[in-house]
Design a protein around this motif. Structure first.
Motif, mmCIF file in Angstrom:
data_model
loop_
_atom_site.group_PDB
_atom_site.id
_atom_site.type_symbol
_atom_site.label_atom_id
_atom_site.label_comp_id
_atom_site.label_asym_id
_atom_site.label_seq_id
_atom_site.Cartn_x
_atom_site.Cartn_y
_atom_site.Cartn_z
ATOM 1 N N TRP A 47 -71.854 42.239 -0.760
ATOM 2 C CA TRP A 47 -70.523 42.010 0.039
ATOM 3 C C TRP A 47 -70.601 40.420 0.415
ATOM 4 N N ASN A 48 -71.444 40.066 1.098
ATOM 5 C CA ASN A 48 -71.436 38.599 1.685
ATOM 6 C C ASN A 48 -71.269 37.628 0.523
ATOM 7 N N THR A 49 -71.796 37.843 -0.589
ATOM 8 C CA THR A 49 -71.967 36.780 -1.551
ATOM 9 C C THR A 49 -70.523 36.663 -2.079
ATOM 10 N N THR A 50 -70.148 37.947 -2.285
ATOM 11 C CA THR A 50 -68.552 38.096 -2.913
ATOM 12 C C THR A 50 -67.638 37.663 -1.918
ATOM 13 N N HIS A 51 -67.667 37.817 -0.381
ATOM 14 C CA HIS A 51 -66.761 37.253 0.412
ATOM 15 C C HIS A 51 -66.794 35.840 0.430
ATOM 16 N N GLN A 52 -68.138 35.144 0.263
ATOM 17 C CA GLN A 52 -68.075 33.630 0.429
ATOM 18 C C GLN A 52 -67.252 33.108 -0.670
ATOM 19 N N ILE A 53 -67.225 33.825 -1.720
ATOM 20 C CA ILE A 53 -66.586 33.364 -2.986
ATOM 21 C C ILE A 53 -65.085 33.763 -3.041
ATOM 22 N N VAL A 106 -69.454 34.681 -10.807
ATOM 23 C CA VAL A 106 -69.311 35.346 -9.503
ATOM 24 C C VAL A 106 -70.626 36.402 -9.680
ATOM 25 N N ILE A 107 -70.439 37.237 -10.773
ATOM 26 C CA ILE A 107 -71.383 38.277 -10.938
ATOM 27 C C ILE A 107 -72.982 37.455 -11.042
ATOM 28 N N ASP A 108 -72.935 36.409 -11.982
ATOM 29 C CA ASP A 108 -74.220 35.735 -11.890
ATOM 30 C C ASP A 108 -74.851 35.395 -10.174
ATOM 31 N N ALA A 109 -73.857 34.754 -9.732
ATOM 32 C CA ALA A 109 -74.339 34.473 -8.227
ATOM 33 C C ALA A 109 -74.988 35.575 -7.561
ATOM 34 N N VAL A 110 -74.270 36.585 -7.718
ATOM 35 C CA VAL A 110 -74.409 37.932 -6.781
ATOM 36 C C VAL A 110 -75.836 38.446 -7.193
#
Length: 328
Positions: A47-53, A106-110
């Protein structure tokens, strides 16, 4: 792309029966809080990583939702759309309908954040399902509980994407038959089409409706002629680069405006217009259009949970990829 070829009805219903058995047997392996003991912070990290993006780039929400949809419609929700092609195999990612997919970074970052916390525990398929949910929620869409426990597939084949993904040029018969093979009914088709309330399309996805609908230089009679005039101003013949909002004026916000547009014959794709060619689906469209989407958010959440259980790998099937674009 939908071929339009029909199975004999008895074979079609046998296929549906087999798929439903597989759907229920594997979907039993999914559960809420699946990573509670093995990676307790997984969902909050995602959630947090997705929210940042998404907070910086809200237009990525629509492609991430679409990516999950495209994943589930080919081989089930197993993360196969994330795999890169190799020297010996062309993957789904390189099929024409997927060339316009965005958000793989995004998927890679998460995945990178999750791997740092819990190496080798959380699947890419689960990450994709959660990122799609979180992205929609972050642009004023509904939130739904995502049962987890999907494993990652090791196979991804370009041609399977061509035959299993719904085409923007599909008619209602093709759409209903394709959705049925994924365990989804007419209501799910009506509801999930509402995902077109966010995002954009290249002109090539609908320009035939503007310039050459039957091969005689004509327009699609099922589209509002005033809307055709507006679209022609944006899309000139042969334009392959211009992007057009699927829900003009609110394409960054997940709302119910899609149904108002379809009811007014302003759906962008033939597959949108096709929803008015089935009595049950048409009734749903007009209900949402006339009641400001009274049940759309709840219905969308339910259909996304249903779709997200299709064809999953569980238990000891598949693997947990270390990198989402590569098999281990």
């Amino acid at each position: 792309m939908v071929t339009g070829q029909k199975l004999p009805s008895f074979l079609f219903f046998q296929l549906i029966l087999v798929l439903q058995v597989l759907y229920h047997s594997n979907a039993q392996g999914l559960k809420l809080g699946y990573y509670h003991k093995t990676c307790p912070n997984a969902e909050s990290i995602i959630w947090n990583t997705t929210h940042q993006i998404i907070s910086r780039a809200p237009t990525l929400a629509a492609p991430l939702l679409r990516m999950h949809f495209h994943d589930c419609f080919v081989r089930g929700c197993d993360g196969s759309v994330l795999l890169n092609s190799t020297k010996t195999n062309q993957s789904e990612k390189d099929a024409f309908p997927n060339l316009s997919l965005r958000g793989f970074h995004v998927i890679d970052a998460v995945k990178s954040e999750v791997e740092e916390a819990c190496p080798g525990v959380v699947s890419c398929a689960d990450i994709l399902a959660l990122v799609a949910r979180d992205s929609v929620s972050m642009i004023q869409g509904p939130f739904w509980e995502v049962p987890l426990g999907r494993r990652d597939g090791r196979v991804s084949i370009l041609n399977e994407a061509l035959t299993n993904l719904p085409s923007p040029f599909a008619n209602i018969t093709q759409l209903k038959q394709l959705f049925a093979t994924k365990g989804l009914n007419e209501k799910d088709l009506a509801v999930l089409s509402g995902g077109h309330t966010v995002g954009t399309s290249h002109c090539v996805g609908f320009s035939n409706r503007l310039y050459n609908f039957t091969g005689k230089g004509d327009t699609d009679p099922s589209m509002d002629p005033n809307y055709i005039v507006k679209l022609k101003q944006k899309c000139k013949p042969g334009d392959n680069t211009t992007l057009v909002e699927m829900d003009p004026g609110s394409f960054k916000t997940f709302d119910d405006n899609y149904y108002t547009l379809v009811a007014k014959r302003r759906g962008l794709f033939q597959s949108d217009a096709a929803l008015l060619n089935d009595a049950v689906i048409k009734a749903y469209v007009f209900l949402q259009a006339s009641t400001h989407g009274s049940t759309f958010a709840k219905d969308f959440a339910a259909s996304m949970v249903k779709m997200g259980k299709f064809g999953v790998l569980t238990g000891k099937q598949g693997e947990i990829r270390k990198h989402c674009a590569l098999v281990n």
